[in-house]
Write a protein that holds these residues in place. Sequence first.
Motif, PDB file in Angstrom:
ATOM      1  N   ALA A  98      49.665  40.652  25.067  1.00 62.25           N
ATOM      2  CA  ALA A  98      48.834  41.676  24.424  1.00 62.25           C
ATOM      3  C   ALA A  98      47.806  42.273  25.382  1.00 62.25           C
ATOM      4  N   SER A  99      47.384  41.516  26.376  1.00 58.01           N
ATOM      5  CA  SER A  99      46.365  41.978  27.322  1.00 58.01           C
ATOM      6  C   SER A  99      46.919  42.918  28.389  1.00 58.01           C
ATOM      7  N   TRP A 100      48.241  43.120  28.402  1.00 59.41           N
ATOM      8  CA  TRP A 100      48.873  43.926  29.444  1.00 59.41           C
ATOM      9  C   TRP A 100      48.483  45.396  29.360  1.00 59.41           C
ATOM     10  N   SER A 101      48.380  46.022  30.535  1.00 58.99           N
ATOM     11  CA  SER A 101      48.212  47.460  30.621  1.00 58.99           C
ATOM     12  C   SER A 101      49.265  48.009  31.579  1.00 58.99           C
ATOM     13  N   THR A 152      49.931  47.316  35.729  1.00 56.58           N
ATOM     14  CA  THR A 152      49.129  46.165  36.144  1.00 56.58           C
ATOM     15  C   THR A 152      49.984  44.991  36.583  1.00 56.58           C
ATOM     16  N   THR A 153      51.264  45.201  36.829  1.00 54.59           N
ATOM     17  CA  THR A 153      52.114  44.117  37.302  1.00 54.59           C
ATOM     18  C   THR A 153      52.368  44.250  38.802  1.00 54.59           C
ATOM     19  N   VAL A 154      52.619  43.125  39.446  1.00 52.98           N
ATOM     20  CA  VAL A 154      53.003  43.097  40.857  1.00 52.98           C
ATOM     21  C   VAL A 154      54.276  42.266  40.965  1.00 52.98           C
ATOM     22  N   LEU A 199      47.547  33.769  40.051  1.00 49.46           N
ATOM     23  CA  LEU A 199      46.744  34.238  38.919  1.00 49.46           C
ATOM     24  C   LEU A 199      45.483  33.412  38.712  1.00 49.46           C
ATOM     25  N   GLY A 200      45.414  32.275  39.426  1.00 50.43           N
ATOM     26  CA  GLY A 200      44.224  31.439  39.331  1.00 50.43           C
ATOM     27  C   GLY A 200      44.214  30.502  38.151  1.00 50.43           C
ATOM     28  N   ASP A 201      45.340  30.401  37.424  1.00 51.18           N
ATOM     29  CA  ASP A 201      45.403  29.540  36.251  1.00 51.18           C
ATOM     30  C   ASP A 201      46.865  29.177  35.986  1.00 51.18           C
ATOM     31  N   LYS A 231      48.553  41.128  35.627  1.00 57.29           N
ATOM     32  CA  LYS A 231      47.279  41.335  36.329  1.00 57.29           C
ATOM     33  C   LYS A 231      46.491  40.035  36.383  1.00 57.29           C
ATOM     34  N   LYS A 232      45.866  39.775  37.530  1.00 62.62           N
ATOM     35  CA  LYS A 232      45.079  38.545  37.698  1.00 62.62           C
ATOM     36  C   LYS A 232      43.816  38.595  36.863  1.00 62.62           C
TER      37      LYS A 232
END
Length: 264
Positions: free
Chosen positions: A206-209, A212-214, A232-234, A263-264
């Motif tokens: 749901a947070s995607w825009s 914003t992907t790599v 992603l740090g998590d 996105k990170k």
Amino acid sequence: MATPLTAATFLSKLRAEGVKVQEHGDWRTHNRNSKGAWGPVNGVMIHHTVTKGTEASVNICTDGYAGLPGPLCHGVIDKAGVVHLVGYGRTNHAGLGDDDVLAAVRDEKALPAANEANTDGNARFYGFECVNMGDGQDPWPAAQVEAIVRASAALLRAHDWNADGEGAISVIGHKEWQPGKVDPRGPGISMADVRKRVAERLKHEASWSPGTTVTYTVAKGDTLWSIAASKLGDGNRWREIAVLNKLADADAITPGQKLKLPKK
């Protein structure tokens, strides 16, 4: 077919999808439930207001007008992309429409042309009125259309409609429901494009825009957890990677494989 969300859940799902929301008055309890059923719900319906300006549009969708009491929808989407919540429950937005269209929405099938007005749509659809004159000339800004896409995707996601991310048939225009209607219309919007974009959103969190992907190339020894942790740090975000790439088996990744990362 589903039980309508509670007002609190409705609000939280919109916000989770990145929708900008403004609450108005007693919107959570402002409805026409005393006049008929609210639910089960089958989809989302998009309209244009045939009004100019946010304040005037919000007011008329809240209060209604002679012969058609408010609320006239659940949310008013202004040209800046803000969703103004004005009612919740049964609202006077859809009127009578085609039972074959309702069946197609329910079954997530291709929409037939609407040629009858024999089925109560106010009970079956969430409704969003969008600020637009409806004259075919008034443009639809990108921010407004993006808000339509996000609000629709939030409800489809909440009800697990169109879960395969294809088609997004659960989102329809008023003109696809009721014969003689033309909304929504104008430069910058088409229901086919809205459905395509909703379907794409449902392939992501749901947070995607958009944009914003790599891309990441899997290396020897990588796991989704290690990729999520390092990029992603998590590590707990490995599920987002799995969903984004439609991985049936999260352990079945191989060196050289290309993965899209959120996105990170």
